[in-house]
Design an enzyme around this catalytic site. Structure first.
Site, mmCIF file in Angstrom:
data_model
loop_
_atom_site.group_PDB
_atom_site.id
_atom_site.type_symbol
_atom_site.label_atom_id
_atom_site.label_comp_id
_atom_site.label_asym_id
_atom_site.label_seq_id
_atom_site.Cartn_x
_atom_site.Cartn_y
_atom_site.Cartn_z
ATOM 1 N N SER A 185 0.868 -1.175 0.000
ATOM 2 C CA SER A 185 0.000 0.000 0.000
ATOM 3 C C SER A 185 0.905 1.225 0.000
ATOM 4 C CB SER A 185 -0.861 0.022 1.265
ATOM 5 O OG SER A 185 -1.587 -1.175 1.349
ATOM 6 N N ASP A 215 -8.487 -2.013 3.089
ATOM 7 C CA ASP A 215 -7.316 -2.362 2.299
ATOM 8 C C ASP A 215 -6.571 -3.363 3.188
ATOM 9 O OD1 ASP A 215 -5.226 -2.339 0.469
ATOM 10 O OD2 ASP A 215 -4.289 -0.555 1.314
ATOM 11 N N TRP A 253 -4.839 -7.394 3.997
ATOM 12 C CA TRP A 253 -4.125 -8.506 3.373
ATOM 13 C C TRP A 253 -3.764 -9.569 4.387
ATOM 14 C CZ3 TRP A 253 -2.020 -3.491 3.779
ATOM 15 C CH2 TRP A 253 -0.992 -3.345 4.714
ATOM 16 N N CYS A 261 -7.035 -0.634 7.397
ATOM 17 C CA CYS A 261 -5.949 -1.223 6.607
ATOM 18 C C CYS A 261 -5.075 -2.102 7.499
ATOM 19 C CB CYS A 261 -5.100 -0.126 5.968
ATOM 20 S SG CYS A 261 -3.729 -0.789 5.001
#
Ligand code: FAD
Length: 693
Positions: free
Chosen positions: A453, A691, A693, A646
């Protein structure tokens, strides 16, 4: 390649009888044209190749097509493995296809005795992977227009027989949305599915086993419906490897890791994208942690003059190089250490397969730049090596591990071994020189770029992309082995070089830091940019609430940097509330010195709330701080605040989501279910963005 063919035939036969349910081959070629002469967004259109898969199947006499919608290479790997298996075990005439290379208008003309296979990963918020966007848009459109003109009500896909498997992650809200939706569209349009629509779960760590279990059942149904008979699978290489003594690695036609012809010839040019990286200079690099044994890198990558651009909230992809230590390990295990720099030509033995890297090249370059030698080892691949083991003992071990899911999990996966470590463990001191190099190329994924990011604002520094990357280094309790992340340790080596170390050596890994033919010069890294939907509201007066523990703070550094610059220009900026968490304030507090600077520009508009998990008697995380600020959060939401989360998808993002639901319920006198419903609505209207992961 030197091995005794007679030995292999005998061993292969023994192996096939022993575990008839495992095929040996894995990949059926890896079709993505990584090294096309020109970068392409839509390869077929530019190169004049047909986008009509029905025609292509007829011309090449195939009866089964394996489409993949892949982001990180796993769906592509599964498509290749299934196609290879379908051919070896059941005599299907198979072809693997990147789903973006074809048009789907003529899906209604697909012959009824053929089979279409869809391996579909779900990406982000229930979205298709980049290469499956067009396919998905076509099928999900109001009224997909098929070539023979039948309307959706007339069930135009009655001839289509298909199987499908989805790759998802249950920690995301829209778990396996792609396969579920595509399966729904296809059946609604009259197509017939063989077997169940399989679902693999990366979140539970069971993707490979979910896939293996699903495919056995699926093959049974396909055999029955298509009247196929299982035959003894014998390994057939996909690629022909020829050592070429007439060329030396210095010859200017030999690829030493260059991604394509333009790069080889020193004429790299844009457009730079996921097929064609820009070799970018690293402008700056620094360490963000102040603790000895952990690293977190801040890097600024210069994209000026590349034609690349980014906007705040986008991702950058870094193309890594394998470490010298692991490259040596596998080359030595395969008995290729001595001839690592021998020039080889790699050709596909079948017209529908493609070599996944440019040739001629060397064993060293293939392993170092193109094969994911450090990744999670596949049980099916381990089984496929049995006929090529250097001893009966090693062969028996491979057969045992290949056939026993639990033993494999305990002895290999949970110990984070890579394939070379498995080979070393099973045959200490011996080399595995009988393994065809083709099988290594077919059976192991190709190296994937990793995404980061972007932690800078394009408004503030349009030509310098910042990343914030924590260096992966995992030591398992009771084990000497430390798992070293491929990309982040490579980045650490680049940082060491930039700071004056000519032989960077993070944790003894070593790197060919100057890249092929010194093209990376020790301070360049191949990259491309991926645009994302993770965006601040266009009106900077809107309040925003950001939750980003650890490196999850990356895009929020960019958001705050941007708002501070706007404020400095005299623009009105809405409340900018950031929740950040880490272990403690002295070791891993990212950008500790920058926040006061932004605060001085943003004044009261900015507030940073920290959660240091290891400073107090009790562990405190961002979601606890969020709860403590429930009143303020609720007021901001009432004023139309946007929420951004995030970082860690597995736990944090879920807990934060639940906390917001609870806050809304508590503060507005609603039930928890109603609170959750409000959050859900915010997500669908993009007022709540993740966002993760
Ligand atoms: P890898 O070598 O890819 O290893 C990663 C993990 O894979 C290991 O921790 C382990 O769990 C598993 N693994 C690897 N090998 C094995 C094995 N042999 N056996 C078992 N398990 C294994 N990261 C950041 O630090 N900052 C960011 O801003 C950031 N943003 C991201 C944004 C997006 C959209 C995505 C998708 C990811 C982001 N990441 C970010 C994560 C990043 O992409 C990488 O995954 C991370 O840096 C690790 O990469 P690596 O190559 O060093 O590790």
């Amino acid at each position: 390649i030197e091995y005794d063919t007679a030995d292999i035939v005998i061993l292969t036969a023994i192996f096939a009888v022993t575990i008839a349910y495992f095929t040996k081959g894995t990949l059926w070629g890896k079709p993505k044209d990584l090294f096309a002469d020109v970068a392409h967004t839509n390869g077929s259109a530019k190169t004049g190749k047909t986008r009509d898969f029905v025609k292509k199947m007829a011309e090449t006499d195939r009866n089964a097509i394996f489409f993949y919608g892949s982001q990180t290479g796993t769906a592509e790997d599964y498509a290749s493995r299934l196609a290879k298996e379908g051919h070896a075990r059941f005599g299907l005439r198979t072809i693997v296809a990147d789903i973006e290379d074809y048009d789907f208008e003529n899906l209604d003309t697909f012959p009824s005795d053929h089979l279409a296979v869809f391996l579909l990963a779900t990406y982000g918020e229930g979205e298709p992977t980049d290469n499956a966007v067009e396919f998905y848009e076509f099928l999900s459109g109001d009224e997909p227009q098929f070539s023979e003109g039948a309307s959706a009500d007339e069930k135009p896909l009655q001839n289509l027989k298909y199987v499908t498997f989805g790759l998802g992650n249950n920690t995301y809200e829209h778990y396996n949305a792609m396969v579920r939706r595509v399966d729904g569209f296809l059946t609604k349009l009259g197509a017939t599915r063989y077997g169940s629509a399989g679902e693999g779960d990366d979140g539970a760590g069971t993707m490979e086993e979910d896939f293996l279990a699903w495919k056995e059942e699926m093959w049974q149904v396909v055999c029955k419906e298509m009247g196929l008979e299982e035959r003894e699978a014998v390994y057939e290489p996909v690629f022909k490897i020829t050592e070429d003594e007439s060329l030396s690695p210095e010859s200017d036609t030999v690829y030493l890791g260059e991604p394509n012809k333009n790069h080889l010839e020193g004429k790299a040019k844009g457009p730079y994208n996921s097929h064609n990286p820009f070799i970018a200079p690293i402008a700056k690099s620094s360490e963000l942690f102040s603790v000895k044994d952990r690293n977190c890198l801040h890097m600024e990558i210069d994209i000026s003059g590349s034609g690349l651009s980014y906007t705040t909230g986008d991702h950058i992809a870094i193309w890594p190089t394998n470490s010298g230590k692991e490259t040596d390990r596998i080359l030595n295990a395969l008995g290729l250490g001595e001839k690592r720099h021998t020039v080889i030509r790699v050709e596909a033995l079948d017209s529908t397969s493609k070599v996944p890297f440019p040739s001629p090249t060397t064993y060293d370059a293939v392993i170092r730049y193109h094969v994911e030698i450090n990744g999670l080892v596949s049980r099916q691949f381990v089984a496929s090596l049995a006929p090529f083991a250097p001893s009966d003992k090693a062969k028996a071990e491979l057969v045992r591990l290949g056939g026993d899911k639990d033993a494999f999990a305990e002895e290999i996966s949970s110990r984070y071994l890579n394939i070379a470590q498995v080979l070393e463990m099973l045959a200490p001191g011996q080399t595995w020189s009988a393994i065809p190099f083709s099988l290594i190329i077919e059976g192991i994924n190709r190296v994937q770029p990793r995404y980061y990011s972007i932690s800078s604002s394009s408004f503030v520094q349009k030509d310098h992309i910042a990343i914030t990357a924590v260096v992966e280094s995992i030591r398992l309790p009771g084990s000497k082995h430390i798992l070293k992340g491929v990309t982040t340790n490579y980045l650490l080596a680049l940082k060491q070089t930039q700071h004056g170390d000519p032989n960077p050596d993070p944790h003894g890994l070593t790197y060919d830091i100057t890249g092929p033919r010194n093209k990376y010069d020790g301070i360049h890294v191949p990259i491309h940019v991926r645009h994302s939907n993770f965006k601040m509201p266009s009106n900077p007066e809107k309040p925003i609430i950001m939750i980003g523990p650890g490196t999850g703070v990356a895009p929020f550094r960019a958001f705050v940097q941007e708002r501070a610059a706007l404020a400095a220009e005299g623009k009105k900026v809405g409340k900018t509330l950031l929740f950040f968490g880490c272990r403690n304030s002295t070791e891993d507090f990212l950008y500790k010195d920058e926040w006061p600077e932004y605060a001085s520009k943003l004044g009261d508009s900015f507030k940073l709330v920290t959660a240091f998990s290891r400073e107090g008697p009790k562990k405190v995380y961002v979601q606890h701080r969020l709860q403590e600020h429930a009143d303020e959060v609720n007021e901001l939401l009432k004023a139309g605040a946007y929420i951004y989360v995030c970082g860690d998808a597995a736990h944090m993002a879920r807990d934060v989501n639940a906390t917001f639901g609870r806050i809304i319920a508590e503060k507005r006198g609603q039930t928890e279910a109603q609170g959750e419903e409000v959050v859900k609505r915010m997500r669908s209207s993009n007022q709540y963005q993740e966002d993760v992961w």
